[in-house]
Design an enzyme around this catalytic site. Structure first.
Site, short mmCIF file in Angstrom:
data_model
loop_
_atom_site.label_atom_id
_atom_site.label_comp_id
_atom_site.label_asym_id
_atom_site.label_seq_id
_atom_site.Cartn_x
_atom_site.Cartn_y
_atom_site.Cartn_z
N ASN A 388 -50.00 31.77 -63.42
CA ASN A 388 -48.65 31.40 -63.83
C ASN A 388 -48.38 29.91 -63.61
OD1 ASN A 388 -45.93 31.30 -64.42
ND2 ASN A 388 -45.49 33.26 -63.50
N ASP A 389 -48.12 29.52 -62.38
CA ASP A 389 -47.73 28.14 -62.13
C ASP A 389 -48.80 27.13 -62.56
OD1 ASP A 389 -45.32 28.93 -61.07
OD2 ASP A 389 -46.12 29.15 -59.04
#
Lengths: 463, 105
Positions: A388-389
């Site tokens: 994700n990040d």
């Protein structure tokens, strides 16, 4: 018999010398992938030599206590270390590291309670090593609890740093009393260790789960330092050298990890960021567009180049085997498949490489950020699995974002982006991911293991 | 060992640790952290000596805990590091490629 005593002493010193050498050579070998495996064997041999020869230490007694303690601790650690899953390695390192810190603190406690009267310098070193060891022990235990999911909340309140500072000051003040023989009563020694333990807990509780690897690495360095300090107290060269080497190597490793996350160590320890669901959410326009596994299967089967971006989500779902099976199918079809590893993919730098290696993915298919980032432009599909990040483009663009400036994988540059994700939640940092809302992005919801199996079926169905 | 010599050992060991790690690739960060975690398990030797010289019941209890914890650090650190580095056995180009579905944990 002075002659026999002398020869035992000589044998011990010689063995410790050999052990120190084996440790350093072992660590050196562990820092290259080609020789890494032999490195731990060298270090292990060193440990064996030192442990065995210590039974010959002059004036030793209490063997009836030493042997059972070694047996219980050793067997429990062996059993837990053998059966832990690769994904849970970081917290096991935290646990074993905390035990080492506790052992260093225990040595300090025995020496101080005994009041061995060996001088101010030695007592000061014992106190310093004891405090550091106890902080590492308690802090590592909290870190273990957080990564294991036993502690889910990060406790924060105003003036927390000030309180921690006060606890540290109180512990140091007691330490001066004890080491300076102003008040070396057992009560003062006990108070010293209690305060150090409280400090370890209080320091670690406010730090979020995402930052734990850096914290564990820091405690690893601290335990090394504590062991080195207790080595001075016991006049034990093997402990001094091994402890100090780990102390400095661990400090450097901690800095490297913090750098890979684009954070300073002070920021990790004192800012309280790095927690789930805390940070502000940036403005994101567009919508999430779901897709079916069958469509993705076709897309993958007819792609010429696919870059897989694995994240911790893949690891928790234990999907690395299924994903590799899928990739082998694609490779057999002539698709160019690559794995892109972000420096902090997984829970620690290098953790994802270990997980992929476990699944049997060859090294030459795995690329790190610098190698692969230019290649996303030419990729037909970027397959994001539980990451994700590390692929969030706001890190490049949005100055107000907490992750602004963190190097990311340029997955958004690929022609198609497929995101395999369990649900719609935000990442570890709690920030909305702009990548998911792009026009060329499709969301494939579900457990990574299950989705992997569906994709394998879909690719096979293409024929 | 005099204090000054001990100080020299401390300084040289600190530089050694720094140099040994300085050029390590990212893929080895976790195994190396685990490996250094094992190395400070040498605290076992000190814990044995401390318990070996303990007299009062309190000293013996703390010493016992010390040896137990230290043994856990050394053995656990070794097992975990060894398991991680096991993955690097087929290093280089001759990496193994297992048949689909044949993987075990």
């Amino acid at each position: 018999m002075p002659a026999a005593w002398l020869s035992a002493e000589l044998a011990i010193q010689a063995s410790y010398f050999v052990t120190a050498g084996l440790f350093i050579l072992g660590l050196k070998r562990m820092s290259s992938p080609v020789t890494a495996r032999s490195g731990i064997l060298w270090a292990g041999a060193g440990m064996l030599v030192a442990t065995l020869i210590t039974f010959l230490y002059p004036g030793m007694s209490n063997y009836e206590l030493i042997l059972p303690a070694m047996l219980v601790g050793g067997v429990l650690a062996w059993w837990s270390g053998k059966r832990v899953a690769m994904t849970n390695m970081p917290q096991m390192i935290a646990l074993y590291n905390g035990m080492g810190g506790g052992a260093a603190a225990a040595i300090a406690a025995v020496e101080l309670y005994r009041g061995a009267a060996s001088g101010y310098v030695t007592d000061s070193l014992a106190v310093a090593g004891g405090i550091i060891g106890a902080v590492s022990f308690a802090g590592s235990a909290i870190a273990f609890g957080k990564l294991q999911g036993l502690i889910t909340r990060s406790i924060r309140f105003g003036g927390q740093q000030l309180l921690n500072l006060l606890i540290l000051a109180a512990a140091l003040a007691l330490g001066v009393l004890v080491a300076g023989r102003i008040d070396a009563a057992p009560a003062a020694v006990t108070g010293l260790f209690v305060l150090a333990l409280v400090l370890g807990v209080a320091m670690t509780l406010p730090i979020g789960g995402a930052d734990m690897p850096v914290v564990i690495s820091l405690y690893n360095a601290l335990t090394g330092l504590a062991v080195g300090l207790e080595g001075f107290v016991l006049n034990n060269a093997a402990m001094i050298i091994a402890g100090t080497v780990v102390g400095s190597a661990g400090t450097l490793l901690t800095q490297l990890m913090a750098k890979a996350m684009n954070r300073s160590l002070g920021n990790v320890l004192f800012s309280g960021f790095g927690d789930t669901g805390g940070a502000a959410t940036g403005e994101v326009s567009g919508s999430l567009k779901p897709i079916e596994a069958a469509d993705v299967g076709v897309m993958l089967a007819f792609a010429s180049k696919v870059i897989v971006v694995p994240g911790y989500g893949m690891a928790v779902a234990q999907a690395q085997h299924k994903i590799w099976e899928l990739c082998q199918l694609l490779i057999d079809r002539g698709v160019n498949v690559r794995f892109a590893i972000h420096p902090v993919a997984g829970r620690m730098p290098g953790h994802m490489n270990v997980l992929l290696a476990e699944a049997g993915v060859p090294y030459d298919l795995i690329s790190d950020l610098e190698e692969i980032n230019a290649e996303f432009d030419t990729a037909d599909v970027a397959l994001i699995i539980g990451a994700n990040d590390v692929v969030n483009p706001v890190a490049r663009t949005d100055k107000s974002s907490p992750i602004y400036g963190m190097p990311i994988l340029n997955a958004d540059k690929a022609k198609n982006v497929i995101v395999i994700k369990r649900g719609k939640g935000a990442g570890f940092s709690g920030i909305e991911n702009a990548l998911f809302y792009l026009d060329n992005t499709r969301m494939l919801y579900g457990d990574a293991q299950k989705v992997g199996a569906e994709l394998i079926q879909a690719v096979k169905a293409v024929g | 060992m005099t204090g000054m010599v001990a100080l020299y050992i401390f300084m040289l060991a600190a530089f050694t640790g720094y140099e040994v790690i300085a050029r390590v690739p990212v893929i080895l960060h976790t195994p190396l952290m685990s490996g250094s975690n094992f190395v400070h398990g040498i605290v076992l030797v000190g814990a044995m000596v401390a318990l070996g010289a303990a007299h009062t019941p309190l000293e013996k209890i703390i010493g016992f805990l010390g040896v137990l914890l230290a043994a856990g650090n050394a053995v656990g650190g070794y097992v975990v590091t060894e398991r991680m580095l096991e993955m690097f056995k087929a290093s280089g180009q001759g990496a193994k490629r297992r048949a689909p579905g044949a993987e075990t944990h």
